[in-house]
Structure formats: structure tokens, C-alpha cells
Design an enzyme around this catalytic site. Structure first.
Site, PDB file in Angstrom:
ATOM      1  N   CYS A 301       4.023  20.715  54.983  1.00  0.00           N
ATOM      2  CA  CYS A 301       2.684  21.015  55.590  1.00  0.00           C
ATOM      3  C   CYS A 301       2.053  22.290  54.801  1.00  0.00           C
ATOM      4  CB  CYS A 301       2.565  21.463  57.033  1.00  0.00           C
ATOM      5  SG  CYS A 301       1.025  21.807  57.770  1.00  0.00           S
ATOM      6  N   CYS A 422      15.596  17.790  41.692  1.00  0.00           N
ATOM      7  CA  CYS A 422      14.766  18.171  43.044  1.00  0.00           C
ATOM      8  C   CYS A 422      13.268  18.941  42.285  1.00  0.00           C
ATOM      9  CB  CYS A 422      15.262  19.267  43.613  1.00  0.00           C
ATOM     10  SG  CYS A 422      15.708  20.857  42.610  1.00  0.00           S
ATOM     11  N   CYS A 432      25.139  27.238  27.086  1.00  0.00           N
ATOM     12  CA  CYS A 432      25.006  25.866  26.475  1.00  0.00           C
ATOM     13  C   CYS A 432      23.913  25.222  27.142  1.00  0.00           C
ATOM     14  CB  CYS A 432      26.343  25.196  26.538  1.00  0.00           C
ATOM     15  SG  CYS A 432      26.784  24.842  28.451  1.00  0.00           S
ATOM     16  N   CYS A 437      21.526  22.926  38.312  1.00  0.00           N
ATOM     17  CA  CYS A 437      20.215  23.641  39.061  1.00  0.00           C
ATOM     18  C   CYS A 437      20.712  24.419  40.341  1.00  0.00           C
ATOM     19  CB  CYS A 437      19.453  22.164  39.833  1.00  0.00           C
ATOM     20  SG  CYS A 437      18.225  22.770  40.877  1.00  0.00           S
ATOM     21  N   CYS A 440      19.955  22.371  43.934  1.00  0.00           N
ATOM     22  CA  CYS A 440      20.532  21.207  44.318  1.00  0.00           C
ATOM     23  C   CYS A 440      21.766  20.984  43.487  1.00  0.00           C
ATOM     24  CB  CYS A 440      19.626  19.915  44.045  1.00  0.00           C
ATOM     25  SG  CYS A 440      19.384  19.610  42.373  1.00  0.00           S
ATOM     26  N   CYS A 445      20.702  18.270  31.441  1.00  0.00           N
ATOM     27  CA  CYS A 445      20.601  18.469  29.819  1.00  0.00           C
ATOM     28  C   CYS A 445      19.216  19.450  29.702  1.00  0.00           C
ATOM     29  CB  CYS A 445      20.813  17.402  29.034  1.00  0.00           C
ATOM     30  SG  CYS A 445      20.461  17.693  27.097  1.00  0.00           S
TER      31      CYS A 445
END
Length: 474
Positions: A301, A422, A432, A437, A440, A445
Site C-alpha cells: 500500500c 526480487c 567474484c 542477494c 532472497c 551473475c
């Protein structure tokens, strides 16, 4: 004490000694109840068939049969024990056949105590007697429910036609059902859930009763936890501390196995058992929020005082919050304006910055990012007199929110990339090109933003057909 009563007391004492956990003597009288658990083969499984589809589950424990009995005054010289045999996964006809076989065992041992032989038969020979072989099938009818039949056989002969099945479906003439047989079969779904829940509880009970070497502190301890997918074991103290740190940091999708390169994830029930109520509530809330963040058809919202999740309708830019009933545009996140064009934030920020009459006389902020950067540096490092001048010229609200927000968006565009799963902004500060993430947990890559295999993320850089071949490092 006569010979009959002495034999009965001796038998009850022996049962209490041998089956201390499974036997419960009646409060009054000569009777009791024995819960008989079967010794299952290692490869035992349960299968549910519905048409051409089937589900197969490997189990180690089946719910026990319950043998409730009373010893008559003339037992064991003349009369057999009076009993009721109940079970949650055998049909009435199967239990009736078992009751008749218990009668036969009694007839072969008249004059001797028989309860131990009954328990031994139920524990060791029941599956063979009923011709039940793995997988144990739970058949369903057209409505998807178990179809217990009242037809059965005198012993295990015709049961071979339904070999491996919980419920018999033989069309042969039925025998009279034994009133001492108590079947508690339910629908196939209820039965399957009951079997799996019982198996899980028993596995946990056996597991907690043994000592294991913790993979973190390397000490042998009672009270350990095991990841289901990989089987790695850690003591509860180490796991509790590990879960606590991750949850407090908001990394609820990071409760993976501590073993390097292992992607097994802890179950919510394991987390709840090892952390306090307050931490588990936070874990549950963040896990739900993380799941919603990954759903493309869910946004929050636009009202900052609400921010409830809103499910988007297809082919429309309108959204209606189910909590506060606020209707807003999913593009500009302002009050829904129908077919009128959105007043995009960028355009608004880079012009007057506000529609209020109080700010209508302010000068417009610079139109370029370089100009915004210069203005912000001038304001942030200027003297108090200079800051007051800039506030009168551009407006304090504009300087504190509009310019800062515009610069922030510009910085993120230059220094970060969105997670392909996400859409969270990720900054790379070395290492590297295989990224994980923080929101999530998805591997991707950094170069091409492709989602990587969780079990072997570096395989992406070994494929000569991709632009990232041998590009593990920049």
C-alpha cells in the site's frame, strides 16, 4: 492366592517389565492396554494412488496397534483374555482376521499365559500374516477418499489379492466381522497426514535420544538438530545461536546449512524449536514479507501508515488496499487518477518540487544530476548564513527530501544492480561475479544478471557459449 491369580499377576508384572513404555495396567482389576509398534523393514514406504498419479513416502514408523484386555477369573486354565484390538491404518476386515488368529494362538496354548505371544505376533509377524509388502497402498475412490470395505477373508489367503494395501477390495463372500476389531480409518488425506506426522514425531524422538558430533563445535552432544535435505547434524546450542544471529540481521532466507556449498534450508518447525517466541515471530513476519517481495503480482500500500500487501489485478494500473481501502496508481503510487497521465516523481522533483502555495514561489532546482550534486554539496558544507539563503531560495523541504532522494536514486543507478529475482538493489564491493542477494538469497551473475544454479553456481562461467565464459572475476 490361588494358582490362576498368581499366574495373572506374574504375567502382568512381566509385561510391565518388558514393555515398560508401551504397557499400561488398569487402575483396578486385572487388565490393561499394550501399544504394539511394528518392526518395519528399512525400505518401507506408503503410496497413495489416484488414477494414473501416485505419491510415494518413505516411512520408518507406523502408528501402533492398541490391544486392550481384561483377564477373566479362570484364565489361563480355561478362558482366553477378553480383548479389543484397534488400529488407525488397518481395515475392519483385516483386524477381524487378526482377532481370529489371536484366538487360534490361544487355542494352541490353552492352560498357559498368552499375552506375550500375542504381542510378539503383532510386532513381528503381522505384516506377513496380512500379506502386506511395501509400498503400503492407500487406495482412493472416485471422490478422492479412502474406501474401507467390510468384506474380508478368514485369514491372509484372499488378502494376497490386495497385497500391500491398507484397505481390501476383494469381491469374495464376506465373513462375519469381529466385534473386537476397531478400525479408525479416515479419508486418504487424513490417514496419510496422520501416518506422516506420527513417523516424523517418532523419528525425532529416536534422534533426540542419541548423541552426535556437532559439525560446528565438533563436540559429541545429546540434543542435536538435523537438516532434512542434506542430513548434516549440529548441536542445538550452536544452531540456536546461528539462527538468532541470522534472524536479528533480517536474513531469514539465510538459515541454510552451515556446511560450505550446502543449500539445505531449516524448516519453520526447527526454527521455532530453537529460538524464543519473540525471535520466531520476527522470523515468521520477515519470511512472509520476503516471500511477498518476490511475488511479481504483489506490492505494498502506498500509504506509509499502512503498507499492507496488495495483490495486483491483471491489465490495470489501479490497486485497492484491502486494509485501508486506499485506491492508488501502481506506477506513480499516488491516488488513482483513472486515464489521466501520471505525475512522475522525476518530473515533479526536478521542477518546482511541490504543488503547495507556500512553496510555489521557490526557484526550481537544477535539471541535471551534476547540478543537483553541486547544490547539495553547497548546502551540506555551507555556512549557516549560506544554508539559510539556499533554504529561502529553494525551500528547506526541497533541499532535505527532493534533492537528496534524486541523488540517492542516481547513485543507486550508477553503483548497484537489481537482483533478477526480487529486484532488490545490490552493490558489489569486490570478489567474484557470483552474487548472492541479501534479500532472497538467489545466486546471480553480476555481469549478465542471469540466475545461477544454486547447487553449482560457477557452472555458468564454464560454458564457452556464454559471454561470461571464464569471467568469474572481473
Amino acid at each position: 492366592m490361588n494358582a490362576e491369580l498368581e499366574a495373572q499377576e506374574d504375567e502382568l508384572l512381566a509385561l510391565a517389565s518388558i514393555y515398560s513404555q508401551e504397557f499400561r495396567r488398569a487402575v483396578s482389576g486385572l487388565g490393561g492396554e499394550i501399544r504394539v509398534s511394528l518392526d518395519l523393514p528399512r525400505d518401507f514406504s506408503v503410496i497413495v494412488k489416484s488414477g494414473d498419479k501416485h505419491r510415494d513416502y518413505v516411512i520408518s514408523f507406523l502408528p501402533p496397534l492398541v490391544l486392550a484386555f481384561d483377564l477373566p477369573l479362570d484364565y489361563p486354565s480355561t478362558s482366553s483374555p477378553e480383548f479389543i484390538l484397534s488400529c488407525k491404518w488397518l481395515s475392519h476386515s483385516q483386524l477381524s482376521a487378526v482377532c481370529k488368529h489371536l484366538d487360534k494362538i490361544w487355542e494352541d496354548t490353552v492352560g498357559s499365559v498368552v499375552l506375550f505371544y500375542w504381542v510378539q505376533f503383532l510386532r513381528d509377524d503381522l505384516l506377513d500374516f496380512l500379506n502386506i509388502r511395501p509400498p503400503l497402498e492407500i487406495p482412493v475412490n472416485d471422490q478422492g477418499q479412502a474406501s474401507p470395505s467390510t468384506e474380508g477373508s478368514e485369514a491372509g489367503d484372499s488378502q494376497g489379492e490386495a497385497e500391500g494395501s491398507v484397505v481390501e477390495t476383494s469381491d469374495k463372500a464376506a465373513v462375519s466381522l469381529d466385534t473386537r476389531a476397531l478400525s479408525m480409518l479416515a479419508t486418504d488425506t487424513d490417514l496419510l497426514v496422520h501416518l506422516l506426522d506420527y513417523d516424523e514425531r517418532q523419528r525425532l524422538r529416536v534422534f533426540e535420544g542419541q548423541a552426535y558430533d556437532c559439525g560446528i563445535c565438533l563436540m559429541s552432544k545429546l540434543g542435536c538438530s538435523q537438516y532434512r535435505e542434506c542430513g548434516h547434524i549440529y548441536c542445538n546450542e550452536c544452531m540456536s545461536e546461528y539462527f538468532t544471529v541470522q534472524i536479528r540481521d533480517g536474513n531469514v532466507r539465510g538459515l541454510t546449512c552451515p556446511e560450505p556449498e550446502c543449500s539445505s534450508t531449516a524448516t519453520p518447525s526447527q526454527v521455532k524449536r530453537l529460538v524464543g517466541e519473540e525471535l520466531f515471530t520476527r522470523y515468521d513476519r520477515l519470511l512472509l514479507q520476503s516471500t511477498l517481495d518476490r511475488m511479481a503480482d504483489v506490492i505494498y500500500c502506498a500509504r506509509k501508515a499502512c503498507v499492507a500487501p496488495v495483490v495486483l489485478e491483471p491489465d490495470t494500473t489501479a490497486a485497492l488496499c484491502p486494509s485501508c481501502r486506499y485506491a492508488f496508481c501502481t506506477i506513480c503510487r499516488k491516488t488513482y487518477h483513472g486515464t489521466s497521465h501520471c505525475k512522475l516523481r522525476e518530473n515533479t522533483l526536478l521542477t518546482s518540487g511541490s504543488d503547495s502555495a507556500a512553496e510555489s514561489s521557490y526557484a526550481g532546482v537544477p535539471q541535471t544530476e551534476a547540478g543537483l550534486q553541486g547544490l547539495w554539496e553547497d548546502y551540506a558544507s555551507g555556512s549557516e548564513e549560506r544554508r539559510m539563503f539556499l533554504e529561502k531560495r529553494y525551500g528547506k523541504h526541497i533541499l532535505n527530501t527532493v534533492v537528496e532522494e534524486s541523488l540517492s536514486e542516481g547513485w543507486k543507478g550508477q553503483n548497484s544492480k537489481e537482483c533478477p529475482s526480487c529486484r532488490a538493489n545490490i552493490q558489489k564491493n569486490g570478489g567474484c561475479n557470483k552474487m548472492a542477494c541479501f534479500t532472497c538469497g538467489q545466486y546471480f551473475c553480476w555481469v549478465c544478471l542471469s540466475i545461477l544454479d544454486k547447487n553449482n553456481p560457477y557452472k555458468h562461467y564454464e560454458n564457452p557459449n556464454t559471454a561470461c565464459y571464464n569471467a568469474t572475476f572481473d
